[in-house]
Design a protein around this motif. Structure first.
Motif, mmCIF file in Angstrom:
data_model
loop_
_atom_site.group_PDB
_atom_site.id
_atom_site.type_symbol
_atom_site.label_atom_id
_atom_site.label_comp_id
_atom_site.label_asym_id
_atom_site.label_seq_id
_atom_site.Cartn_x
_atom_site.Cartn_y
_atom_site.Cartn_z
ATOM 1 N N ARG A 1 -5.864 -2.258 5.340
ATOM 2 C CA ARG A 1 -5.582 -0.831 5.190
ATOM 3 C C ARG A 1 -4.203 -0.615 4.561
ATOM 4 O O ARG A 1 -4.018 0.244 3.703
ATOM 5 C CB ARG A 1 -5.673 -0.102 6.527
ATOM 6 C CG ARG A 1 -5.534 1.396 6.322
ATOM 7 C CD ARG A 1 -6.159 2.258 7.377
ATOM 8 N NE ARG A 1 -7.482 1.961 7.815
ATOM 9 C CZ ARG A 1 -8.606 2.412 7.228
ATOM 10 N NH1 ARG A 1 -8.522 3.139 6.128
ATOM 11 N NH2 ARG A 1 -9.778 2.137 7.731
ATOM 12 N N ARG B 1 -3.599 1.321 1.021
ATOM 13 C CA ARG B 1 -2.731 2.504 0.925
ATOM 14 C C ARG B 1 -1.613 2.274 -0.089
ATOM 15 O O ARG B 1 -1.285 3.168 -0.871
ATOM 16 C CB ARG B 1 -2.130 2.823 2.291
ATOM 17 C CG ARG B 1 -3.106 3.442 3.242
ATOM 18 C CD ARG B 1 -2.502 3.692 4.600
ATOM 19 N NE ARG B 1 -3.474 4.302 5.491
ATOM 20 C CZ ARG B 1 -3.352 4.316 6.803
ATOM 21 N NH1 ARG B 1 -2.306 3.770 7.393
ATOM 22 N NH2 ARG B 1 -4.285 4.896 7.543
ATOM 23 N N LYS C 1 -2.890 2.725 -3.370
ATOM 24 C CA LYS C 1 -3.575 4.018 -3.526
ATOM 25 C C LYS C 1 -5.071 3.851 -3.788
ATOM 26 O O LYS C 1 -5.672 4.580 -4.587
ATOM 27 C CB LYS C 1 -2.896 4.866 -4.604
ATOM 28 C CG LYS C 1 -1.463 5.234 -4.262
ATOM 29 C CD LYS C 1 -0.836 6.107 -5.312
ATOM 30 C CE LYS C 1 0.573 6.540 -5.028
ATOM 31 N NZ LYS C 1 1.430 5.857 -4.157
ATOM 32 N N TRP C 2 -5.674 2.854 -3.122
ATOM 33 C CA TRP C 2 -7.115 2.639 -3.188
ATOM 34 C C TRP C 2 -7.749 3.384 -2.019
ATOM 35 O O TRP C 2 -7.371 3.185 -0.863
ATOM 36 C CB TRP C 2 -7.458 1.155 -3.101
ATOM 37 C CG TRP C 2 -6.930 0.319 -4.238
ATOM 38 C CD1 TRP C 2 -6.545 0.754 -5.472
ATOM 39 C CD2 TRP C 2 -6.728 -1.088 -4.235
ATOM 40 N NE1 TRP C 2 -6.124 -0.299 -6.243
ATOM 41 C CE2 TRP C 2 -6.225 -1.459 -5.497
ATOM 42 C CE3 TRP C 2 -6.930 -2.087 -3.294
ATOM 43 C CZ2 TRP C 2 -5.916 -2.756 -5.844
ATOM 44 C CZ3 TRP C 2 -6.624 -3.393 -3.627
ATOM 45 C CH2 TRP C 2 -6.126 -3.724 -4.900
ATOM 46 N N GLU C 3 -8.701 4.223 -2.308
ATOM 47 C CA GLU C 3 -9.376 5.000 -1.265
ATOM 48 C C GLU C 3 -10.391 4.107 -0.545
ATOM 49 O O GLU C 3 -11.329 3.611 -1.169
ATOM 50 C CB GLU C 3 -10.081 6.208 -1.879
ATOM 51 C CG GLU C 3 -9.142 7.244 -2.441
ATOM 52 C CD GLU C 3 -8.337 7.959 -1.368
ATOM 53 O OE1 GLU C 3 -8.865 8.176 -0.257
ATOM 54 O OE2 GLU C 3 -7.163 8.289 -1.645
ATOM 55 N N ILE C 4 -10.172 3.909 0.737
ATOM 56 C CA ILE C 4 -11.136 3.146 1.536
ATOM 57 C C ILE C 4 -11.510 3.968 2.764
ATOM 58 O O ILE C 4 -10.765 4.852 3.186
ATOM 59 C CB ILE C 4 -10.611 1.748 1.950
ATOM 60 C CG1 ILE C 4 -9.375 1.841 2.844
ATOM 61 C CG2 ILE C 4 -10.332 0.902 0.722
ATOM 62 C CD1 ILE C 4 -8.953 0.510 3.445
ATOM 63 N N GLY C 5 -12.659 3.656 3.307
ATOM 64 C CA GLY C 5 -13.120 4.310 4.530
ATOM 65 C C GLY C 5 -12.877 3.388 5.712
ATOM 66 O O GLY C 5 -11.782 2.873 5.901
ATOM 67 N N GLY D 1 -15.709 1.848 0.800
ATOM 68 C CA GLY D 1 -14.937 2.550 -0.213
ATOM 69 C C GLY D 1 -15.426 2.197 -1.608
ATOM 70 O O GLY D 1 -16.176 1.248 -1.805
ATOM 71 N N ASP D 2 -14.983 2.957 -2.557
ATOM 72 C CA ASP D 2 -15.360 2.750 -3.950
ATOM 73 C C ASP D 2 -14.372 1.758 -4.568
ATOM 74 O O ASP D 2 -13.406 2.157 -5.229
ATOM 75 C CB ASP D 2 -15.354 4.087 -4.699
ATOM 76 C CG ASP D 2 -15.923 3.960 -6.094
ATOM 77 O OD1 ASP D 2 -16.691 2.996 -6.351
ATOM 78 O OD2 ASP D 2 -15.600 4.821 -6.946
#
Length: 144
Positions: free
Chosen positions: A59, A63, A66-70, A100-101
């Motif tokens: 995580r 962050r 700046k990678w969007e993860i769930g 995440g994408d």
């Protein structure tokens, strides 16, 4: 100053109240080891430390980049074998699922960074565990 844990072993099974001064957890041994199985075993606590560090590192790196993860979920297993002269050999397997994408390259990087987490490196590093001494009022003053 380093980390400090205080622990109080209770009279039931092998239950122990473990605290760092801010948070507390219960440790115990499984019923098969004459415990009451009301808390994490020592092995559970070690494996939990590795698992939490690896997932938190995933995580953190996401962050930072700046990678969007769930959700980040893991499945970890610890196996210990006794070898020659009673020497223990420990094998840990780690599987992490990252929602995440992300590209395949980004996922590889996150998994690589998970393997470089602080606890993983600490365990693989050099350790000096001092012999246990009796805790008395005098040693308590030295520890504070």
């Amino acid at each position: 100053m380093g980390k400090k844990i205080n622990i109080k072993n209770l009279t039931t099974g092998y239950q122990s109240l473990i605290t760092n001064g801010r948070h507390a957890i219960v440790g115990d041994e499984p019923v098969a080891s004459a415990g009451t199985d009301l808390g994490f075993s020592p092995e559970d606590l070690i494996l939990s430390s590795i698992a939490m560090c690896k997932l938190a590192t995933v995580r953190y790196i996401a962050r930072k980049n700046k990678w969007e993860i769930g959700e980040v979920d893991g499945e970890f297993e610890l196996n210990v074998k006794r070898g020659e002269a009673g020497k223990l050999s420990t094998h840990v397997t780690a599987k992490i699922k990252i929602e995440g994408d992300l590209t395949a390259e980004q996922k590889r990087e996150l998994l690589k960074q998970a393997d470089a987490c602080y606890v993983h490196r600490m365990i693989e590093g050099e350790w000096n565990i001092e012999n246990t001494v009796e805790l008395t009022e005098e040693t308590e003053k030295v520890l504070v």
